[in-house]
Design a protein around this motif. Sequence first.
Motif, PDB file in Angstrom:
ATOM      1  N   ALA A  90       0.831  -1.202   0.000  1.00 53.50           N
ATOM      2  CA  ALA A  90       0.000   0.000   0.000  1.00 53.50           C
ATOM      3  C   ALA A  90       0.870   1.259   0.000  1.00 53.50           C
ATOM      4  O   ALA A  90       0.579   2.236  -0.701  1.00 53.50           O
ATOM      5  N   LYS A  91       1.959   1.251   0.767  1.00 48.06           N
ATOM      6  CA  LYS A  91       2.852   2.414   0.831  1.00 48.06           C
ATOM      7  C   LYS A  91       3.564   2.638  -0.505  1.00 48.06           C
ATOM      8  O   LYS A  91       3.751   3.792  -0.937  1.00 48.06           O
ATOM      9  N   GLN A  92       3.973   1.568  -1.160  1.00 47.36           N
ATOM     10  CA  GLN A  92       4.616   1.711  -2.467  1.00 47.36           C
ATOM     11  C   GLN A  92       3.655   2.271  -3.499  1.00 47.36           C
ATOM     12  O   GLN A  92       4.009   3.119  -4.323  1.00 47.36           O
ATOM     13  N   ARG A  93       2.423   1.794  -3.460  1.00 45.83           N
ATOM     14  CA  ARG A  93       1.435   2.297  -4.409  1.00 45.83           C
ATOM     15  C   ARG A  93       1.135   3.769  -4.156  1.00 45.83           C
ATOM     16  O   ARG A  93       0.924   4.545  -5.098  1.00 45.83           O
ATOM     17  N   ALA A  94       1.108   4.165  -2.888  1.00 49.64           N
ATOM     18  CA  ALA A  94       0.811   5.562  -2.550  1.00 49.64           C
ATOM     19  C   ALA A  94       1.850   6.503  -3.159  1.00 49.64           C
ATOM     20  O   ALA A  94       1.511   7.521  -3.773  1.00 49.64           O
ATOM     21  N   VAL A  95       3.140   6.187  -3.003  1.00 48.13           N
ATOM     22  CA  VAL A  95       4.173   7.075  -3.534  1.00 48.13           C
ATOM     23  C   VAL A  95       4.178   7.055  -5.062  1.00 48.13           C
ATOM     24  O   VAL A  95       4.429   8.074  -5.711  1.00 48.13           O
ATOM     25  N   SER A  96       3.870   5.912  -5.654  1.00 45.15           N
ATOM     26  CA  SER A  96       3.827   5.826  -7.114  1.00 45.15           C
ATOM     27  C   SER A  96       2.727   6.714  -7.693  1.00 45.15           C
ATOM     28  O   SER A  96       2.925   7.411  -8.693  1.00 45.15           O
ATOM     29  N   VAL A  97       1.544   6.700  -7.053  1.00 47.24           N
ATOM     30  CA  VAL A  97       0.438   7.524  -7.554  1.00 47.24           C
ATOM     31  C   VAL A  97       0.764   9.007  -7.402  1.00 47.24           C
ATOM     32  O   VAL A  97       0.447   9.814  -8.285  1.00 47.24           O
ATOM     33  N   ILE A 156      -5.598   8.871  -0.313  1.00 43.40           N
ATOM     34  CA  ILE A 156      -4.853   7.868   0.460  1.00 43.40           C
ATOM     35  C   ILE A 156      -5.414   7.769   1.871  1.00 43.40           C
ATOM     36  O   ILE A 156      -5.613   6.668   2.408  1.00 43.40           O
ATOM     37  N   MET A 157      -5.686   8.910   2.475  1.00 44.35           N
ATOM     38  CA  MET A 157      -6.234   8.891   3.842  1.00 44.35           C
ATOM     39  C   MET A 157      -7.635   8.304   3.877  1.00 44.35           C
ATOM     40  O   MET A 157      -7.997   7.600   4.828  1.00 44.35           O
ATOM     41  N   ARG A 158      -8.443   8.567   2.844  1.00 45.33           N
ATOM     42  CA  ARG A 158      -9.766   7.938   2.794  1.00 45.33           C
ATOM     43  C   ARG A 158      -9.644   6.431   2.647  1.00 45.33           C
ATOM     44  O   ARG A 158     -10.444   5.669   3.198  1.00 45.33           O
ATOM     45  N   ALA A 159      -8.643   5.968   1.900  1.00 50.04           N
ATOM     46  CA  ALA A 159      -8.427   4.534   1.753  1.00 50.04           C
ATOM     47  C   ALA A 159      -8.115   3.881   3.089  1.00 50.04           C
ATOM     48  O   ALA A 159      -8.410   2.696   3.309  1.00 50.04           O
ATOM     49  N   LEU A 160      -7.526   4.643   3.996  1.00 49.21           N
ATOM     50  CA  LEU A 160      -7.214   4.140   5.329  1.00 49.21           C
ATOM     51  C   LEU A 160      -8.395   4.267   6.280  1.00 49.21           C
ATOM     52  O   LEU A 160      -8.332   3.802   7.413  1.00 49.21           O
ATOM     53  N   GLY A 161      -9.455   4.934   5.828  1.00 48.93           N
ATOM     54  CA  GLY A 161     -10.614   5.154   6.685  1.00 48.93           C
ATOM     55  C   GLY A 161     -10.522   6.425   7.498  1.00 48.93           C
ATOM     56  O   GLY A 161     -11.381   6.681   8.342  1.00 48.93           O
ATOM     57  N   ASP A 162      -9.494   7.245   7.265  1.00 44.38           N
ATOM     58  CA  ASP A 162      -9.310   8.496   8.008  1.00 44.38           C
ATOM     59  C   ASP A 162      -9.940   9.644   7.233  1.00 44.38           C
ATOM     60  O   ASP A 162      -9.250  10.564   6.753  1.00 44.38           O
ATOM     61  N   ALA A 163     -11.268   9.621   7.129  1.00 48.57           N
ATOM     62  CA  ALA A 163     -11.962  10.645   6.359  1.00 48.57           C
ATOM     63  C   ALA A 163     -11.904  12.007   7.049  1.00 48.57           C
ATOM     64  O   ALA A 163     -11.913  13.039   6.388  1.00 48.57           O
ATOM     65  N   ARG A 164     -11.813  12.010   8.367  1.00 46.10           N
ATOM     66  CA  ARG A 164     -11.784  13.277   9.099  1.00 46.10           C
ATOM     67  C   ARG A 164     -10.543  14.094   8.728  1.00 46.10           C
ATOM     68  O   ARG A 164     -10.637  15.273   8.425  1.00 46.10           O
ATOM     69  N   VAL A 214      -0.537  12.327   5.382  1.00 43.45           N
ATOM     70  CA  VAL A 214      -0.063  11.072   4.787  1.00 43.45           C
ATOM     71  C   VAL A 214       1.315  10.688   5.321  1.00 43.45           C
ATOM     72  O   VAL A 214       1.561   9.532   5.686  1.00 43.45           O
ATOM     73  N   VAL A 215       2.231  11.654   5.386  1.00 41.48           N
ATOM     74  CA  VAL A 215       3.625  11.359   5.712  1.00 41.48           C
ATOM     75  C   VAL A 215       3.861  11.258   7.214  1.00 41.48           C
ATOM     76  O   VAL A 215       4.430  10.275   7.708  1.00 41.48           O
ATOM     77  N   TYR A 216       3.403  12.241   7.970  1.00 35.67           N
ATOM     78  CA  TYR A 216       3.777  12.328   9.373  1.00 35.67           C
ATOM     79  C   TYR A 216       2.772  11.690  10.323  1.00 35.67           C
ATOM     80  O   TYR A 216       3.135  11.275  11.421  1.00 35.67           O
ATOM     81  N   MET A 220       2.577   6.725   5.432  1.00 38.00           N
ATOM     82  CA  MET A 220       2.067   5.876   4.359  1.00 38.00           C
ATOM     83  C   MET A 220       2.758   6.083   3.015  1.00 38.00           C
ATOM     84  O   MET A 220       2.248   5.651   1.988  1.00 38.00           O
ATOM     85  N   LEU A 221       3.919   6.738   2.995  1.00 33.46           N
ATOM     86  CA  LEU A 221       4.668   6.843   1.744  1.00 33.46           C
ATOM     87  C   LEU A 221       5.933   6.011   1.831  1.00 33.46           C
ATOM     88  O   LEU A 221       6.782   6.234   2.702  1.00 33.46           O
ATOM     89  N   GLY A 222       6.057   5.052   0.925  1.00 37.11           N
ATOM     90  CA  GLY A 222       7.290   4.274   0.854  1.00 37.11           C
ATOM     91  C   GLY A 222       8.361   5.051   0.111  1.00 37.11           C
ATOM     92  O   GLY A 222       8.127   6.128  -0.426  1.00 37.11           O
ATOM     93  N   LYS A 223       9.545   4.513   0.069  1.00 40.51           N
ATOM     94  CA  LYS A 223      10.621   5.142  -0.700  1.00 40.51           C
ATOM     95  C   LYS A 223      10.355   4.975  -2.183  1.00 40.51           C
ATOM     96  O   LYS A 223       9.859   3.941  -2.631  1.00 40.51           O
ATOM     97  N   PHE A 224      10.695   6.015  -2.941  1.00 38.06           N
ATOM     98  CA  PHE A 224      10.458   5.950  -4.380  1.00 38.06           C
ATOM     99  C   PHE A 224      11.525   5.087  -5.051  1.00 38.06           C
ATOM    100  O   PHE A 224      12.723   5.285  -4.850  1.00 38.06           O
TER     101      PHE A 224
END
Length: 460
Positions: A90-97, A156-164, A214-216, A220-224
Motif C-alpha cells: 500500500a505504501k509503495q502504491r501511494a508514492v507511485s500515484v 490515500i487517507m480515505r483509503a485508510l478510513g481516516d476521512a476526518r 499522509v507522511v507524518y 504511508m509513503l514508501g521510498k520511491f
Amino acid sequence: MPDQAKLTQGSTLKHVVVMSFTNALGLMCMFLVDLVDMLFLSLLDEKEALAAVGYASTVMFFTISISIAVSVAATALVARAIGEGRIEEAKQRAVSVLVFGVLFSTAIVALLWPNVPMILSFIGASGHSLSLASGYLHILVLGMPAVMVAMISSGIMRALGDARRAMYATLIGGIINAVLDPIFIFSLGLGVEGAALASLIARLSMVLVSYYGVVYVHNMLGKFHISHFCRDIRPICVIALPTMLTNMSSPLGNAIVMEHSSTFGDDAVAAMAIIGRIIPVVFGGLFALSGAVGPILGQNYGAGHFDRMHRTIGSAVFYAFGYCLVLCTVLYLAQDWLVAIFHATKGTADLIHFFATYASFSFFFQSLLFIGIAVFNNLGKPFNGTLLNFGRAILGTWPLIIIFGWFMGAEGVLLGQAVGSVIFGCLGFFLGRRYIHTLEKKETRDLRVGNNRAYDDPLL
C-alpha cells in the motif's frame, strides 16, 4: 500506520455517513468559497464578471476532474492492499500515484495554459467576458499540480478510513480562500483576477495539510523506486484513465449546457454560473458519496466480505434519499434569498426558481449513478463507469436539452438535464449491483477450484 482494515468492521451505514459527511464538509467548504467568489463579484455590478467566472469554471472543472480521477486510483489501490493486509505494498502504491500525479498534472498545465483563450472561445465566451475569463483561468490553472497532490493525499487517507483528516485540507484551504477573497477583490482592486489569486494561494495551502497527514501521521509513503513506479503505472492507468474520462464527461456535459445556454443570452449564462455554484454547496454530500463508498467497497473486496459490500450499497441509497429530501426542501425554501443575494436579473431569477422548485431532486438519481460508478471504479471495471457517465453527459444531456429547450427556452435546458439524470442514474445503479453479484459468484466458483483471484485481477 494502520494495523487493520477498519472499514471491514462495524456498521456499513455508519461508515457511509461518516465518510460521506466528512468528505462533503471539505468539498462543500471548497465550493462554498467559489459561491462566495460569485457573491463578491456580483457586488462589482458587472454582469460580465459573473459570466466570465462561469465560463472559466467550466474549464477548471475539467482540470479538477483529472485530479479526482488520479485520487480515485490512489484510493482504490491503497484500500485493496490494506484490505488484503499488505501494508508495505500500500505504501509503495501511494508514492507511485503521487509521482504519477505530479508529472501528469504538470504536462496538462503546459498544454492548457497557452490555449486558454481559444478554449474559452470554443465554449461561447466572447468580448469582455472572454478577456476576464482568460485572466482568471491563466492564474488558476497554475495551481493544478497542487490540487493533484492534495487530492491524491486525501484519497490515500480515505483509503485508510481516516476521512476526518482527509477533510482538513479542503476545509483549511476554503477558510484561507474566504479570508483572501475580499482583500484581493476589493482592497487591492484586482476584481476577477483577485478571486483567482486567492484560490491559487488556498490550493497551495491544501498541499501542506494533506501531505502532512499522509507522511507524518500515517507514515504511508514508501521510498520511491523507479522499478516499483514502472510496475505500478499499469494499475494506476487501468483505474485513472477511464475514471479521468468518466469525470471529464461531467464537465463535458456542463460545457454543452453552458454553450447551449449562451444562445439564450448573458442572463441565462449568469444563472447557470450561479446554479453551478449552488449545486456543489447544497449537494456536496452526494458528490462525496462516490469517494465514501469506494474505499469501503475496496477494503471489503480485498477481505472477501461480499455481504458487507451489499450492505454498503443499500446504506448508500438510504443516505442519499434522506440527504436529498432534506436539502431539496431547504433549497426550495431559500430560493428567494438566493435570488436576492446575487442581485439576479429577472431572467436569471426565473431560472434559479425553476431549478430550486422542479429540477433539484434529480440529484437523488445522480447519486445512484455515483454509487454505480464507485462500484466499477474500485472493483476492476472503471471503463464501465466511463461509458455510463459519458452516456449521461452526451445522450442524457445534448438531445434532451435541445428538445426541451426548443419548447421551454432556458428552463428546458435544466429540465432536460434532470430527465437524463433520472434515466442514467437508474441504469448505473442496476448495473453496479449486478456486477457485485457477478464478482461474488466468481469468487465462490474460484474458491471451489482453488484459483487465486489475483491471477486475473485487472488492478494487479
